[in-house]
Design a protein around this motif. Structure first.
Motif, PDB file in Angstrom:
ATOM      1  N   GLN A 161       1.121  -0.867   0.010  1.00 47.96           N
ATOM      2  CA  GLN A 161       0.251   0.228  -0.486  1.00 47.96           C
ATOM      3  C   GLN A 161       1.004   1.246  -0.023  1.00 47.96           C
ATOM      4  OE1 GLN A 161      -3.973   0.299   0.356  1.00 47.96           O
ATOM      5  NE2 GLN A 161      -3.008  -1.551  -0.935  1.00 47.96           N
ATOM      6  N   MET A 202      -4.446   5.127  -2.164  1.00 48.89           N
ATOM      7  CA  MET A 202      -3.642   3.721  -2.475  1.00 48.89           C
ATOM      8  C   MET A 202      -3.321   3.336  -3.958  1.00 48.89           C
ATOM      9  SD  MET A 202      -2.925   3.307   0.869  1.00 48.89           S
ATOM     10  CE  MET A 202      -2.068   4.182   1.526  1.00 48.89           C
ATOM     11  N   TRP A 252       3.765  -4.966   8.278  1.00 53.70           N
ATOM     12  CA  TRP A 252       3.680  -4.060   8.483  1.00 53.70           C
ATOM     13  C   TRP A 252       4.418  -3.624   9.961  1.00 53.70           C
ATOM     14  CZ3 TRP A 252      -0.624   0.129   9.426  1.00 53.70           C
ATOM     15  CH2 TRP A 252       0.023   1.234   9.564  1.00 53.70           C
ATOM     16  N   TRP A 277      -1.507   1.491  13.054  1.00 57.72           N
ATOM     17  CA  TRP A 277      -2.858   2.897  13.310  1.00 57.72           C
ATOM     18  C   TRP A 277      -2.749   3.828  14.608  1.00 57.72           C
ATOM     19  CZ3 TRP A 277      -3.244   3.901   8.580  1.00 57.72           C
ATOM     20  CH2 TRP A 277      -3.288   3.150   7.429  1.00 57.72           C
ATOM     21  N   TYR A 312       1.786  -5.588  11.780  1.00 55.49           N
ATOM     22  CA  TYR A 312      -0.052  -5.751  11.439  1.00 55.49           C
ATOM     23  C   TYR A 312      -0.041  -5.679   9.657  1.00 55.49           C
ATOM     24  CZ  TYR A 312      -4.933  -4.256  11.071  1.00 55.49           C
ATOM     25  OH  TYR A 312      -6.393  -3.987  11.175  1.00 55.49           O
ATOM     26  N   GLU A 342      -9.637  -6.714   8.990  1.00 61.96           N
ATOM     27  CA  GLU A 342      -8.828  -6.911   7.641  1.00 61.96           C
ATOM     28  C   GLU A 342      -7.572  -7.653   7.836  1.00 61.96           C
ATOM     29  OE1 GLU A 342      -8.830  -1.516   8.261  1.00 61.96           O
ATOM     30  OE2 GLU A 342      -7.279  -3.081   9.004  1.00 61.96           O
ATOM     31  N   TRP A 374      -0.775   8.830   4.767  1.00 63.66           N
ATOM     32  CA  TRP A 374      -2.083   7.632   3.552  1.00 63.66           C
ATOM     33  C   TRP A 374      -2.247   8.413   3.225  1.00 63.66           C
ATOM     34  CZ3 TRP A 374      -6.990   7.174   3.051  1.00 63.66           C
ATOM     35  CH2 TRP A 374      -7.241   5.280   2.390  1.00 63.66           C
ATOM     36  N   PHE A 430      -6.519  -0.776  -3.583  1.00 65.74           N
ATOM     37  CA  PHE A 430      -6.592  -0.972  -1.754  1.00 65.74           C
ATOM     38  C   PHE A 430      -5.677  -2.571  -1.636  1.00 65.74           C
ATOM     39  CE2 PHE A 430      -9.278   1.220   1.596  1.00 65.74           C
ATOM     40  CZ  PHE A 430      -9.220   2.168   1.350  1.00 65.74           C
ATOM     41  N   ASP A 445      -9.236  -6.678   1.611  1.00 66.91           N
ATOM     42  CA  ASP A 445      -7.949  -7.125   1.241  1.00 66.91           C
ATOM     43  C   ASP A 445      -8.576  -8.366   0.842  1.00 66.91           C
ATOM     44  OD1 ASP A 445      -7.991  -4.821   2.183  1.00 66.91           O
ATOM     45  OD2 ASP A 445      -7.878  -5.405   4.948  1.00 66.91           O
TER      46      ASP A 445
HETATM   47  C1  FRU Z   1      -5.280  -2.121   6.378  1.00 62.18           C
HETATM   48  C2  FRU Z   1      -5.999  -1.872   5.856  1.00 62.18           C
HETATM   49  C3  FRU Z   1      -7.196  -2.362   4.568  1.00 62.18           C
HETATM   50  C4  FRU Z   1      -7.316  -1.838   3.347  1.00 62.18           C
HETATM   51  C5  FRU Z   1      -5.825  -0.696   3.212  1.00 62.18           C
HETATM   52  C6  FRU Z   1      -5.848   0.652   2.957  1.00 62.18           C
HETATM   53  O1  FRU Z   1      -4.374  -1.433   7.222  1.00 62.18           O
HETATM   54  O2  FRU Z   1      -6.695  -1.076   6.743  1.00 62.18           O
HETATM   55  O3  FRU Z   1      -7.866  -3.213   5.451  1.00 62.18           O
HETATM   56  O4  FRU Z   1      -7.228  -2.637   2.261  1.00 62.18           O
HETATM   57  O5  FRU Z   1      -5.259  -0.966   5.128  1.00 62.18           O
HETATM   58  O6  FRU Z   1      -4.672   1.248   2.357  1.00 62.18           O
END
Ligand code: FRU
Length: 526
Positions: free
Chosen positions: A68, A79, A317, A321, A297, A234, A76, A108, A183
């Motif tokens: 991403q 994307m 990652w 968040w 994550y 997710e 952010w 995403f 996802d």
């Molecule tokens: C997880 C997330 C995913 C989404 C992406 C967006 O970190 O929230 O669910 O696809 O990041 O950048």
């Protein structure tokens, strides 16, 4: 390998003069990046924002890592899929952005597969295509209050992932009206010769089947009342692993917030899968965590790893968040964990997922020192014993708690000359590992950052084993052969180049120890 005999520091220093000048040269070059906090051997984007790993697939000698990415800012935003490849999971080559947003939305998270039988028809059986499966996020529709603005789309490549074309029939999975619907992770289910897609829908997962990656049929839902529901689900993954001679299926599931130490984290389930439905082996209320640190994550595994390799390889990652958008790094943001091998182990607490750093990382070992068995006093500096000063280190230690000892608190401390430090230790009274970054340097960018984070010890053995990978801005603890894992980031004002051991409330016994200075991993630009 040199032995530290724990003589006087002066004698030791004399015994540990550099063997060559090579290391000095390496240090000089890797401090010249001029970017404070840029990791030496963890994957980072060349610049700007990165979050989840995406599209992890092994194909024709290369591990692909998409991610991403927002190329216009270090926070952010819209994307894209950034892209890199590696032959060894350690040295990466950056490639141009693979997927850009289009009229259906931003790109995403998602996965990629090698369509070896050309079921999709996008390539040929001899020259099989790579297919990326991702979520379209229609931001305008979302802002207008729609709840069907996330759908699943696909793209294909017939040139080893160097260029990508989106499928004209997108989206391939429409949204029935579920706000968080994203996802997709896709894999080939050999017993039924079909594709399986699993993705997150609110705080559940949904499972679909397809013969050709283009036409998908809903099969089942999993998750009601199971595991942790402290936040939205997710980035699921689903794959088989062997344990006790039996095949079990593991489902990874990232959740935000709701992690064991706050914010984002990844839980998992162990059970059975028949191609359509997942059945959880554990009681519904059982929550299992892949990693107890705050900074691992959205991790998933590589697909199409050759059978003769046989590993299930994972990477996550390395952020959370709670503060990902404000960590003090410029002009890039975020890094990935090291690649890890996932296995199942039969532990005193039941079948558990273990994570181990991949062996390819051994090639970074530049010089090594072995520690003689001894008891550890309150504070024991190891810094003067390693002549090459680098923040990138691998540390392997085995401790035994002496009989009768109570309330021992011992571990590893990494620090700098400003008095900033991180402690990674074991608390005997609580039977917990912990990671303490309350004095780690820059912390005021978020009130959720500082803290002492515990993790339960799962192993029952007498020996406490700590295996640690330290980089400029992170440490990853694999305790007890990967049974308890913690990944955390930090931002000291000066690199942590000092290393020590400590033992409070009595002296723990060090049974064995090895330290390695690690070379930087080159990351090439195309
Ligand atoms: C997880 C997330 C995913 C989404 C992406 C967006 O970190 O929230 O669910 O696809 O990041 O950048």
């Amino acid at each position: 390998m040199r032995h530290l005999l724990f003589l006087t520091p002066f004698l030791l220093f004399m015994a540990c003069q550099p063997e060559t000048t090579e290391h000095t040269a390496q240090v000089a070059s890797d401090t010249l990046t001029g970017e404070q906090h840029r990791p030496r051997y963890h994957f980072t984007p060349p610049e700007q924002w990165m979050n989840d790993p995406n599209g992890m697939v092994y194909y024709d000698g290369e591990y692909h890592l998409f991610y991403q990415h927002y190329p216009d800012s270090n926070v952010w935003g819209p994307m894209h899929w950034g892209h890199a490849v590696s032959e060894d999971l350690v040295h990466w080559e950056h490639l141009p952005i693979a997927l850009y947003p289009d009229s259906l939305g931003m790109i995403f998270s998602g996965s990629a597969v090698a369509d070896l039988e050309n079921t999709s028809g996008f390539g040929t059986a001899e020259d099989s295509p790579l297919i990326a499966i991702f979520t379209y996020h229609d931001a305008e529709a979302a802002e207008a209050g729609a709840n069907d603005h996330q759908t699943q789309g696909i793209a294909f490549s017939t040139d080893r992932g160097r260029s990508w074309e989106k499928y004209e029939g997108n989206p391939v999975v429409e949204n029935p009206g579920i706000k968080d619907f994203r996802d997709p992770k896709v894999f080939w289910y050999a017993p039924d010769q079909k594709w399986v897609m699993i993705f997150a829908a609110a705080d559940r997962v949904r499972i679909y089947n397809s013969p050709d990656l283009k036409n998908w049929e809903f099969q089942s839902e999993f998750g009601e009342n199971s595991g942790d529901h402290g936040g939205v689900w997710e980035c699921p993954d689903l794959f088989p692993l062997m344990v006790n001679g039996e095949e079990k299926w593991v489902m990874l599931l990232s959740i935000n917030p709701g992690g064991p130490n706050g914010g984002s984290a990844t839980q998992y389930f162990v059970g059975d899968f028949d191609g359509e439905t997942f059945a959880n082996d554990n009681p519904e209320e059982t929550t299992l965590w892949v990693d107890y640190g705050k900074d691992n994550y959205a991790g998933v595994s590589w697909s199409n790893v050759p059978e003769n390799d046989g590993r299930r390889i994972f990477l996550g990652w390395m952020s959370n968040w709670q503060y990902a958008n404000v960590v003090p790094t410029y002009s890039w943001r975020s890094a990935m964990t090291v690649a890890r091998k996932l296995e199942l182990a039969d532990t005193p607490e039941g079948i558990r997922l273990i994570s181990l750093p991949v062996e390819e990382l051994h090639q970074l070992r530049a010089d090594s020192y072995s520690l003689e068995p001894r008891s550890i006093p309150n504070e024991l500096s190891l810094t003067e014993f390693t002549e090459w000063q680098t923040p990138a280190k691998e540390v392997m230690l085995e401790f035994v708690i002496p009989e009768g000892a109570e309330g021992l608190d011992f571990g590893i401390v990494i620090s700098n000359s400003l008095g900033e430090e991180v402690r990674i230790g074991y608390d005997q009274a609580q039977q917990q590992y912990y990671f303490d970054r309350t004095k780690a340097g820059k912390m005021d960018f978020s009130e959720d950052f500082a803290g002492r984070f515990p993790a339960p010890r799962i192993a029952g053995s007498d020996t406490i084993k700590m295996h640690l990978y330290v980089d400029v801005a992170s440490a990853e603890l694999f305790a007890d052969d990967g049974k308890t894992v913690m990944t955390n980031i930090f931002f000291p004002n000066e690199n942590f180049q000092q290393l020590g051991l400590y033992s409070e409330n009595g002296e723990v016994q060090l049974v064995s120890g090895t330290l390695y200075n690690l070379s930087p991993a080159t990351i090439a630009m195309e």
